[in-house]
Design an enzyme around this catalytic site. Structure first.
Site, PDB file in Angstrom:
ATOM      1  N   TYR A 135      56.347  46.467  36.798  1.00 20.13           N
ATOM      2  CA  TYR A 135      57.168  46.292  38.001  1.00 20.13           C
ATOM      3  C   TYR A 135      56.718  45.082  38.818  1.00 20.13           C
ATOM      4  CZ  TYR A 135      60.079  50.516  38.259  1.00 20.13           C
ATOM      5  OH  TYR A 135      61.032  51.474  38.068  1.00 20.13           O
ATOM      6  N   LYS A 190      51.001  54.731  26.276  1.00 19.51           N
ATOM      7  CA  LYS A 190      51.579  54.263  25.005  1.00 19.51           C
ATOM      8  C   LYS A 190      50.478  53.466  24.328  1.00 19.51           C
ATOM      9  CE  LYS A 190      55.021  53.883  22.102  1.00 19.51           C
ATOM     10  NZ  LYS A 190      55.590  55.036  21.355  1.00 19.51           N
ATOM     11  N   ASP A 222      56.569  58.858  24.614  1.00 17.50           N
ATOM     12  CA  ASP A 222      57.754  59.381  23.896  1.00 17.50           C
ATOM     13  C   ASP A 222      57.595  60.881  23.648  1.00 17.50           C
ATOM     14  OD1 ASP A 222      55.625  58.703  22.219  1.00 17.50           O
ATOM     15  OD2 ASP A 222      56.889  57.989  20.577  1.00 17.50           O
ATOM     16  N   ASP A 246      58.558  56.290  36.460  1.00 21.68           N
ATOM     17  CA  ASP A 246      59.947  56.194  36.936  1.00 21.68           C
ATOM     18  C   ASP A 246      60.852  57.021  36.029  1.00 21.68           C
ATOM     19  OD1 ASP A 246      62.226  55.173  38.347  1.00 21.68           O
ATOM     20  OD2 ASP A 246      62.537  53.740  36.710  1.00 21.68           O
ATOM     21  N   ASP A 250      62.457  61.151  36.706  1.00 21.25           N
ATOM     22  CA  ASP A 250      63.892  61.492  36.703  1.00 21.25           C
ATOM     23  C   ASP A 250      64.135  62.645  35.735  1.00 21.25           C
ATOM     24  OD1 ASP A 250      64.765  59.527  38.509  1.00 21.25           O
ATOM     25  OD2 ASP A 250      66.499  59.008  37.261  1.00 21.25           O
TER      26      ASP A 250
END
Ligand code: IPM
Ligand code: MG
Length: 357
Positions: A135, A190, A222, A246, A250
């Site tokens: 970001y 990851k 994942d 982020d 959600d």
């Protein structure tokens, strides 16, 4: 206790008005001052985060934030888009620790798209690092490709990066939060592909040595996305970087059926915080008086608890929200047969009334 009230765009103004109503009803010495932010500020001052708004936020004990964004700003240069307001506030105030609880309210089990037994009693806490990662990493931009498959073509790039102190401080936040809960942290990375997240994993493991009472588990992002829908209750605290956080927050919020119910807190090292609903500005339903104000009202409760030292007032708000749900009041996003459909203002009024009793 100084609170900067930044309603923003879309449903932001409607839901923040209800939270302010509830805060007034507490009769505490709260000094609330409002300022424009996001698209609303762009319209007024030509910038989504005008200096006066940023100064007000920095000088306050806490910020109550609505939401920013509207499709009509998609064509603006990136620094002028409404989203830059929230990113700027996070960066300038150093709000590195983002708490996004995903709690399934008993009365709303039916609102989830998952089977009731998977989510009944769900109570997980996503802790998202909020001021680093891809970001904010530099450099970023566009350039002419010098290597790869298409030399000479235009290409775009962003930089994913984390420093050791950035990972350490968010890891401490996560382990300490877990100590007050079920003592389990899942660190999401990851590491199988990205160097940034191998480093993340190594640093989190190192910090874990100081918290022998907390169980630490590492999970690839994942797999975490999959496990969240497969067996969400297996999680307690999830800690991850800005971008994975982020996305996963959600996903986690929607497990509970309504993103309209979920508050969030973003804290800096000084205990200052920005409090906002986990949902966005929802321009499609803005101005209709049907948005669910409960996420913002619950964010105000988090604000009282984390930044203003008023845990009893926070408890009162949370109890009042439980009560209106038990009364069967529902905004359209959480409505089901047999309950009473109400609008934004009526929901806010009902919470005020429940506070009084
Ligand atoms: C969020 C939002 C923001 C983010 C946007 C509006 C910049 O999606 O708070 O999750 O990506 O962090
Ligand atoms: Mg988001």
């Amino acid at each position: 206790m100084k609170i900067a009230v930044l309603p923003g765009d879309g449903i932001g103004t409607e839901i923040v008005a209800e939270a302010v109503k509830v805060l007034h009803a507490l009769k505490l010495p709260l000094e609330m001052q409002e300022a424009p932010v996001g698209g609303a500020a762009y319209e007024l001052h030509g910038h989504p985060l005008p200096p006066a708004t940023l100064e007000l936020a920095m000088a306050s004990d806490a910020v109550l934030f609505g939401a920013v964004g509207d499709w009509k700003y998609d064509k603006l240069d990136r620094p002028l888009r409404p989203e830059q307001a929230i990113l700027g506030l996070r960066k300038h105030m150093g709000l590195f620790a983002n708490f996004r609880p995903a709690i399934c309210y008993e009365q709303l089990v039916g609102a989830s798209s998952l089977k009731p037994e998977l989510i009944a009693g769900l109570d997980i806490l996503i802790i998202r690092e909020l001021t680093g990662d891809i970001y904010f990493g530099q450099p970023r931009g566009r350039r002419t490709a010098t290597d790869g498959h298409f030399p000479g073509a235009e290409e775009a790039f962003d930089t994913m990066r984390y420093s050791k102190p950035e990972i350490e401080r968010i890891a401490h936040v996560a382990f300490q939060a877990a100590q007050k809960r079920n003592k389990k942290v899942t660190s999401v990375d990851k590491a199988n592909v990205l160097e940034t997240f191998q480093f993340w994993k190594d640093v989190v493991t190192e910090v874990h040595a100081q918290y022998p009472d907390v169980e630490l588990q590492h999970m690839y992002v994942d797999n975490a996305a999959m496990q969240l829908v497969k067996a969400p209750k297996a999680f307690d605290v999830v800690v991850t970087g800005n971008m994975f956080g982020d996305i996963l927050s959600d996903e986690a919020s929607m497990l509970t059926g309504s993103i309209g119910m979920l508050p969030s807190a973003s804290l800096n090292a000084k205990g200052q915080g920005l409090y906002e609903p986990s949902h966005g500005s929802a321009p499609d339903i803005a101005g209709k008086g049907i948005a669910n104000p409960l996420a913002t009202i619950l964010s105000a409760a988090m604000m009282l608890r984390f930044s203003l030292g008023q845990p009893a007032a926070a408890d009162r708000i949370e109890a009042a929200v439980q009560k209106v749900l038990a009364q069967g009041l529902r905004t359209p996003d959480i409505y089901s047969e047999g309950t009473t459909k109400v609008g934004t203002a009526a929901m806010g009024d009902a919470v005020v009334k429940a506070l009084a009793s």
